[in-house]
Write a protein that holds these residues in place. Sequence first.
Motif, PDB file in Angstrom:
ATOM      1  N   ASN A  53      35.430  74.883  31.978  1.00  0.00           N
ATOM      2  CA  ASN A  53      34.262  74.613  31.144  1.00  0.00           C
ATOM      3  C   ASN A  53      34.574  74.863  29.675  1.00  0.00           C
ATOM      4  OD1 ASN A  53      32.751  74.363  33.566  1.00  0.00           O
ATOM      5  ND2 ASN A  53      32.135  76.501  33.493  1.00  0.00           N
ATOM      6  N   VAL A  54      35.116  76.049  29.418  1.00  0.00           N
ATOM      7  CA  VAL A  54      35.365  76.458  28.039  1.00  0.00           C
ATOM      8  C   VAL A  54      36.427  75.576  27.388  1.00  0.00           C
ATOM      9  CG1 VAL A  54      36.153  78.341  26.558  1.00  0.00           C
ATOM     10  CG2 VAL A  54      34.600  78.820  28.439  1.00  0.00           C
ATOM     11  N   ALA A  55      37.453  75.216  28.146  1.00  0.00           N
ATOM     12  CA  ALA A  55      38.529  74.393  27.584  1.00  0.00           C
ATOM     13  C   ALA A  55      37.986  73.078  27.049  1.00  0.00           C
ATOM     14  CB  ALA A  55      39.599  74.138  28.644  1.00  0.00           C
ATOM     15  N   VAL A  56      37.148  72.415  27.828  1.00  0.00           N
ATOM     16  CA  VAL A  56      36.611  71.116  27.418  1.00  0.00           C
ATOM     17  C   VAL A  56      35.610  71.278  26.279  1.00  0.00           C
ATOM     18  CG1 VAL A  56      35.187  69.167  28.181  1.00  0.00           C
ATOM     19  CG2 VAL A  56      37.072  69.988  29.613  1.00  0.00           C
ATOM     20  N   VAL A  57      34.732  72.268  26.382  1.00  0.00           N
ATOM     21  CA  VAL A  57      33.758  72.517  25.318  1.00  0.00           C
ATOM     22  C   VAL A  57      34.473  72.865  24.014  1.00  0.00           C
ATOM     23  CG1 VAL A  57      32.057  74.209  24.536  1.00  0.00           C
ATOM     24  CG2 VAL A  57      31.796  73.107  26.763  1.00  0.00           C
ATOM     25  N   GLU A  58      35.479  73.729  24.097  1.00  0.00           N
ATOM     26  CA  GLU A  58      36.229  74.115  22.904  1.00  0.00           C
ATOM     27  C   GLU A  58      36.889  72.898  22.256  1.00  0.00           C
ATOM     28  OE1 GLU A  58      39.805  77.209  21.581  1.00  0.00           O
ATOM     29  OE2 GLU A  58      39.191  77.061  23.690  1.00  0.00           O
ATOM     30  N   TYR A  59      37.503  72.072  23.076  1.00  0.00           N
ATOM     31  CA  TYR A  59      38.202  70.895  22.546  1.00  0.00           C
ATOM     32  C   TYR A  59      37.232  69.964  21.817  1.00  0.00           C
ATOM     33  CZ  TYR A  59      41.370  66.930  22.306  1.00  0.00           C
ATOM     34  OH  TYR A  59      42.155  65.896  21.841  1.00  0.00           O
ATOM     35  N   LEU A  60      36.080  69.721  22.419  1.00  0.00           N
ATOM     36  CA  LEU A  60      35.118  68.800  21.808  1.00  0.00           C
ATOM     37  C   LEU A  60      34.447  69.391  20.579  1.00  0.00           C
ATOM     38  CD1 LEU A  60      33.578  67.303  25.064  1.00  0.00           C
ATOM     39  CD2 LEU A  60      35.009  66.108  23.396  1.00  0.00           C
ATOM     40  N   LEU A  61      34.123  70.679  20.614  1.00  0.00           N
ATOM     41  CA  LEU A  61      33.549  71.315  19.428  1.00  0.00           C
ATOM     42  C   LEU A  61      34.506  71.224  18.244  1.00  0.00           C
ATOM     43  CD1 LEU A  61      31.865  74.522  20.926  1.00  0.00           C
ATOM     44  CD2 LEU A  61      30.693  72.702  19.670  1.00  0.00           C
ATOM     45  N   GLU A  62      35.779  71.418  18.515  1.00  0.00           N
ATOM     46  CA  GLU A  62      36.758  71.401  17.434  1.00  0.00           C
ATOM     47  C   GLU A  62      37.103  69.989  16.973  1.00  0.00           C
ATOM     48  OE1 GLU A  62      40.036  73.748  18.853  1.00  0.00           O
ATOM     49  OE2 GLU A  62      39.091  75.631  18.254  1.00  0.00           O
ATOM     50  N   HIS A  63      37.333  69.084  17.910  1.00  0.00           N
ATOM     51  CA  HIS A  63      37.852  67.763  17.565  1.00  0.00           C
ATOM     52  C   HIS A  63      36.769  66.731  17.272  1.00  0.00           C
ATOM     53  CE1 HIS A  63      42.146  68.571  18.417  1.00  0.00           C
ATOM     54  NE2 HIS A  63      41.656  69.452  19.267  1.00  0.00           N
ATOM     55  N   ALA A 299      44.986  70.232  29.143  1.00  0.00           N
ATOM     56  CA  ALA A 299      44.165  69.794  30.280  1.00  0.00           C
ATOM     57  C   ALA A 299      42.855  69.209  29.791  1.00  0.00           C
ATOM     58  CB  ALA A 299      43.919  70.968  31.224  1.00  0.00           C
ATOM     59  N   ALA A 300      42.244  69.884  28.823  1.00  0.00           N
ATOM     60  CA  ALA A 300      40.982  69.386  28.264  1.00  0.00           C
ATOM     61  C   ALA A 300      41.183  68.024  27.603  1.00  0.00           C
ATOM     62  CB  ALA A 300      40.433  70.383  27.255  1.00  0.00           C
ATOM     63  N   LYS A 301      42.258  67.885  26.832  1.00  0.00           N
ATOM     64  CA  LYS A 301      42.528  66.608  26.154  1.00  0.00           C
ATOM     65  C   LYS A 301      42.681  65.474  27.167  1.00  0.00           C
ATOM     66  CE  LYS A 301      45.622  64.348  22.836  1.00  0.00           C
ATOM     67  NZ  LYS A 301      45.681  63.091  23.617  1.00  0.00           N
ATOM     68  N   ARG A 302      43.400  65.721  28.241  1.00  0.00           N
ATOM     69  CA  ARG A 302      43.597  64.679  29.244  1.00  0.00           C
ATOM     70  C   ARG A 302      42.273  64.274  29.880  1.00  0.00           C
ATOM     71  NH1 ARG A 302      49.342  65.496  32.476  1.00  0.00           N
ATOM     72  NH2 ARG A 302      50.622  65.964  30.645  1.00  0.00           N
ATOM     73  N   TRP A 303      41.425  65.268  30.161  1.00  0.00           N
ATOM     74  CA  TRP A 303      40.127  64.941  30.731  1.00  0.00           C
ATOM     75  C   TRP A 303      39.284  64.166  29.726  1.00  0.00           C
ATOM     76  CZ3 TRP A 303      35.006  65.572  29.718  1.00  0.00           C
ATOM     77  CH2 TRP A 303      34.120  65.239  30.756  1.00  0.00           C
ATOM     78  N   VAL A 304      39.242  64.641  28.487  1.00  0.00           N
ATOM     79  CA  VAL A 304      38.465  63.978  27.438  1.00  0.00           C
ATOM     80  C   VAL A 304      38.927  62.539  27.244  1.00  0.00           C
ATOM     81  CG1 VAL A 304      38.052  63.948  24.939  1.00  0.00           C
ATOM     82  CG2 VAL A 304      37.765  66.080  26.237  1.00  0.00           C
ATOM     83  N   ASP A 305      40.223  62.323  27.237  1.00  0.00           N
ATOM     84  CA  ASP A 305      40.760  60.973  27.033  1.00  0.00           C
ATOM     85  C   ASP A 305      40.320  60.007  28.132  1.00  0.00           C
ATOM     86  OD1 ASP A 305      42.037  61.766  24.735  1.00  0.00           O
ATOM     87  OD2 ASP A 305      44.032  61.956  25.649  1.00  0.00           O
ATOM     88  N   GLY A 306      40.078  60.536  29.323  1.00  0.00           N
ATOM     89  CA  GLY A 306      39.729  59.668  30.439  1.00  0.00           C
ATOM     90  C   GLY A 306      38.252  59.608  30.788  1.00  0.00           C
ATOM     91  N   HIS A 307      37.403  60.346  30.052  1.00  0.00           N
ATOM     92  CA  HIS A 307      35.986  60.415  30.424  1.00  0.00           C
ATOM     93  C   HIS A 307      35.063  60.294  29.215  1.00  0.00           C
ATOM     94  CE1 HIS A 307      38.133  62.352  33.763  1.00  0.00           C
ATOM     95  NE2 HIS A 307      37.127  61.982  34.527  1.00  0.00           N
ATOM     96  N   ALA A 308      35.384  59.390  28.322  1.00  0.00           N
ATOM     97  CA  ALA A 308      34.586  59.251  27.089  1.00  0.00           C
ATOM     98  C   ALA A 308      33.118  58.961  27.370  1.00  0.00           C
ATOM     99  CB  ALA A 308      35.184  58.164  26.201  1.00  0.00           C
ATOM    100  N   SER A 309      32.862  58.168  28.390  1.00  0.00           N
ATOM    101  CA  SER A 309      31.448  57.822  28.672  1.00  0.00           C
ATOM    102  C   SER A 309      30.641  59.035  29.099  1.00  0.00           C
ATOM    103  CB  SER A 309      31.394  56.758  29.775  1.00  0.00           C
ATOM    104  OG  SER A 309      31.955  57.228  30.987  1.00  0.00           O
ATOM    105  N   THR A 310      31.302  60.048  29.645  1.00  0.00           N
ATOM    106  CA  THR A 310      30.606  61.272  30.042  1.00  0.00           C
ATOM    107  C   THR A 310      30.335  62.157  28.843  1.00  0.00           C
ATOM    108  OG1 THR A 310      31.600  61.250  32.244  1.00  0.00           O
ATOM    109  CG2 THR A 310      30.729  63.348  31.471  1.00  0.00           C
ATOM    110  N   TRP A 311      31.398  62.492  28.076  1.00  0.00           N
ATOM    111  CA  TRP A 311      31.206  63.497  27.037  1.00  0.00           C
ATOM    112  C   TRP A 311      30.500  62.976  25.779  1.00  0.00           C
ATOM    113  CZ3 TRP A 311      33.518  62.382  22.436  1.00  0.00           C
ATOM    114  CH2 TRP A 311      34.695  61.638  22.433  1.00  0.00           C
ATOM    115  N   LYS A 312      30.543  61.689  25.532  1.00  0.00           N
ATOM    116  CA  LYS A 312      29.846  61.180  24.339  1.00  0.00           C
ATOM    117  C   LYS A 312      28.335  61.364  24.451  1.00  0.00           C
ATOM    118  CE  LYS A 312      33.274  57.981  22.489  1.00  0.00           C
ATOM    119  NZ  LYS A 312      33.603  56.577  22.130  1.00  0.00           N
ATOM    120  N   ALA A 313      27.846  61.444  25.673  1.00  0.00           N
ATOM    121  CA  ALA A 313      26.414  61.680  25.883  1.00  0.00           C
ATOM    122  C   ALA A 313      26.010  63.109  25.515  1.00  0.00           C
ATOM    123  CB  ALA A 313      26.033  61.388  27.334  1.00  0.00           C
ATOM    124  N   TRP A 314      26.998  64.000  25.416  1.00  0.00           N
ATOM    125  CA  TRP A 314      26.701  65.397  25.065  1.00  0.00           C
ATOM    126  C   TRP A 314      26.596  65.604  23.557  1.00  0.00           C
ATOM    127  CZ3 TRP A 314      31.520  67.387  28.164  1.00  0.00           C
ATOM    128  CH2 TRP A 314      31.332  67.110  29.533  1.00  0.00           C
TER     129      TRP A 314
END
Length: 316
Positions: A53-63, A299-314
């Motif tokens: 959870n934190v890895a993905v949230v941290e990556y998106l908050l920063e990037h 790991a977070a970057k790889r998930w983010v790169d493959g799931h843009a439609s999910t995280w852009k809604a956040w």
Amino acid sequence: MFRTRITAALAVLALTTGCGAADMTRQASPFADARGARTVTLSVPSWVGAQANVAVVEYLLEHELGYRVDTVQMDEVPAWDALSQGRIDALLEDWGHPEQEKRYVEEKKTIVRGGDLGVTGHIGWFVPDYFAERHPDVTDWKNLNKYADRFRTAESGGKGQLLDGSPAYVTHDKALVKNLKLDYQVVFAGSEAAQITQIEQFAKEKKPFLTYWYTPQWLFEKVPMTEVKLPPYKKGCDADPEKVACAYPHTPLQKFLNAGFAKDGGKAAAFLRKFKWTTEDQNEVSLMIAERKLPPEEAAKRWVDGHASTWKAWLP
């Protein structure tokens, strides 16, 4: 409930709130009170699902939102105290702590609910599929004493071993063993990582084992396990920790925010409220961190790169 930085160095330098360790509830980010600083401080429990959870949230908050993220590893109850004090801004995965919720959310109002994580957690007792297939009656708790000698280890003192992780996790296992009159000894591995190591070793040697475990968790993909049916959970059956004699509930995992941060945290607070993903999403990142040994950021970057439609809604 249950339960556990996310930089490569954290595994070596992790600080906890245990006896003799640094008191992380008294230590804030050096940027936490700086005027105008775009910093978010997150708690990281010791289990890999919460780290995902934190890895993905941290990556998106920063990037994506331009924040600096500071992370602190601590156990579940101290994290509630730190959140109330404003030492951290958010808890992203809580397995149910009604006493803390009553004190801080309802009475002191220093913490507010941040919404569902999107993942339902469940703690239970599990045996490996290869043992359950040969002895299907082991999946009923009433038959566990019949197999106690098969689960005995050097650490269990002549009784069957019930393997637990960290004593800091949500667990009623000692009370369950006592109240269900089971010939077992709870043995703590000490951490999720140590427990996984033991489970993997048992599985490699095809030895029987009985373990406290939880879903979601990536290890099921590597070591398939079957849950032992305990007496059915009913609301309130776990109200008295000493008298628990029922199964663990299925718990929709929750997020919590410091009240001040929820009010003044801007886009970061809005983003954390919207953050919600699936068990499959969490397991995908967890597997990369724990099994494939990728740094959490990668790991977070790889998930983010493959799931843009999910995280852009956040994004706010």
